[in-house]
Design an enzyme around this catalytic site. Structure first.
Site, short mmCIF file in Angstrom:
data_model
loop_
_atom_site.label_atom_id
_atom_site.label_comp_id
_atom_site.label_asym_id
_atom_site.label_seq_id
_atom_site.Cartn_x
_atom_site.Cartn_y
_atom_site.Cartn_z
CG HIS A 165 -0.31 0.03 2.53
ND1 HIS A 165 0.35 1.13 3.03
CD2 HIS A 165 -0.20 -0.93 3.49
CE1 HIS A 165 0.83 0.86 4.24
NE2 HIS A 165 0.51 -0.39 4.53
CG ASP A 286 1.46 -21.64 10.79
OD1 ASP A 286 2.03 -21.63 11.88
OD2 ASP A 286 1.80 -22.36 9.83
CB SER A 301 2.03 -3.55 5.07
OG SER A 301 0.98 -3.25 5.93
#
Length: 339
Positions: A165, A286, A301
């Protein structure tokens, strides 16, 4: 006479047939040649256009440092129209490209003067009036630093993508970057996420491995200049319609400084026809990763998402009310977005 003319006529017919056969063979050969030549030409063109057929998904936690093209407002004060994230472009027609430029511009103002300040806010550029006293009280910065994840490296060009982003400050998105660098890290310190609170990663900066100046909608882009890629596995780039619901994995650096795979579930897919965010919705499944991070944390991110032998996307956002769930952007959008 008839016999002679008839023989000549027959010979002409036979000769004509031979010529027609030769012409036919030449025509067939021409079409076969044209077919293979055009196919090879189209294939070579497609390779030139798509030199990102394979990428190396990474997962390293990076420290990102960047000098900005303009100084940025970092706090707000009463009776001043400037807001966090505003870029200062000019003060009284003086171009501002550094804090030194800004200091020089306001030093020539009288205490009670209202200065004309040209700013960029979000996608708009306009003038505001600010007095010298207010301008002296505001904190400005033209340098940013933070942590995010290295998504991919193109093994043919050494180009990289990370973050998934844009880098934003306040309400201003895609802050223009003058020059930036990315560094590997170690000694990870992870504050776990919990319901209603997204955690974060901190780390110790190691060696610089690349530079960038592109801050795009789907992350930063630059070039790696100090990293041996010879032992890394390449993954095929997935088309948008090749991403499937169900099991997948993310690749992320752990506290032992090893990038390993963790299981996730792709629980929703948006069939997007043009580049957009939040195309993939994932759930962390997980047990080991949930134990270490509590789900998605700030600094993840850009974490690459793989499915089988394909890289399909990258983590971009977490859900604050349930950080085990988050969103990703399709890898095709990270690659295809115009610079």
């Amino acid at each position: 006479m008839f016999y002679i003319l008839n023989k000549i006529f027959k010979d002409e017919i036979a000769s004509s047939k031979i010529k027609n056969r030769i012409n036919g063979l030449v025509l067939i050969f021409f079409y076969v040649f044209l077919y293979f030549f055009s196919n090879n030409f189209i294939y070579s063109q497609s390779l030139e256009k798509n030199d990102c057929e394979y990428l190396i998904p990474m997962g390293n936690i990076l420290q990102i440092d960047a000098e900005l093209k303009n100084i940025i407002v970092r706090n707000e004060i009463d009776n001043c129209p400037l807001k966090i994230g505003d870029s200062i472009l000019k003060v009284e027609n003086n171009d501002i490209t550094s804090y030194e430029d800004f200091s020089y511009a306001i030093s020539s103002l009288n205490r009670d003067d209202d200065a004309s300040v040209l700013i960029r806010r979000e996608n708009s550029v306009f003038c505001l009036k600010c007095d010298k006293n207010a301008l002296e009280k505001i904190n400005f910065n033209n340098f940013i630093s933070g942590f995010a994840t290295l998504t991919y490296i193109n093994p043919n060009t050494n180009e990289f993508g990370a973050v998934a982003h844009s880098i934003n400050i306040g309400t201003t998105r895609k802050i223009p970057i003058k020059k930036g660098c990315i560094s590997l890290t170690n000694n990870l310190n992870i504050k776990k996420s919990c319901k209603g609170n997204v955690g974060c990663i901190n780390a110790t900066k190691n060696n610089v491995i690349g530079e960038f100046d592109d801050n795009t909608t789907f992350g930063i882009k630059g070039v790696i200049n100090n990293m041996d890629l010879s032992n890394y596995k390449k993954y095929k780039v997935a088309e948008v319609d090749e991403v499937k619901l169900g099991k997948a994995q993310i690749i992320l650096q752990n506290k032992s400084n090893v990038c390993k795979k963790y299981n996730v579930e792709i629980i929703n897919i948006e069939k997007q026809r043009k580049p957009d965010s939040k195309g993939i919705k994932i759930k962390i499944t997980d047990p080991q990763l949930l134990k270490e991070t509590g789900g998605i944390v700030q600094g993840m991110s850009g974490t690459p998402i793989v499915q089988g032998n394909k890289i399909v996307g990258a983590v971009s956002h977490a859900l604050e009310n349930n950080p085990t769930v988050g969103y990703g952007v399709y890898i095709k959008w990270m690659l295809e977005e115009p610079q």
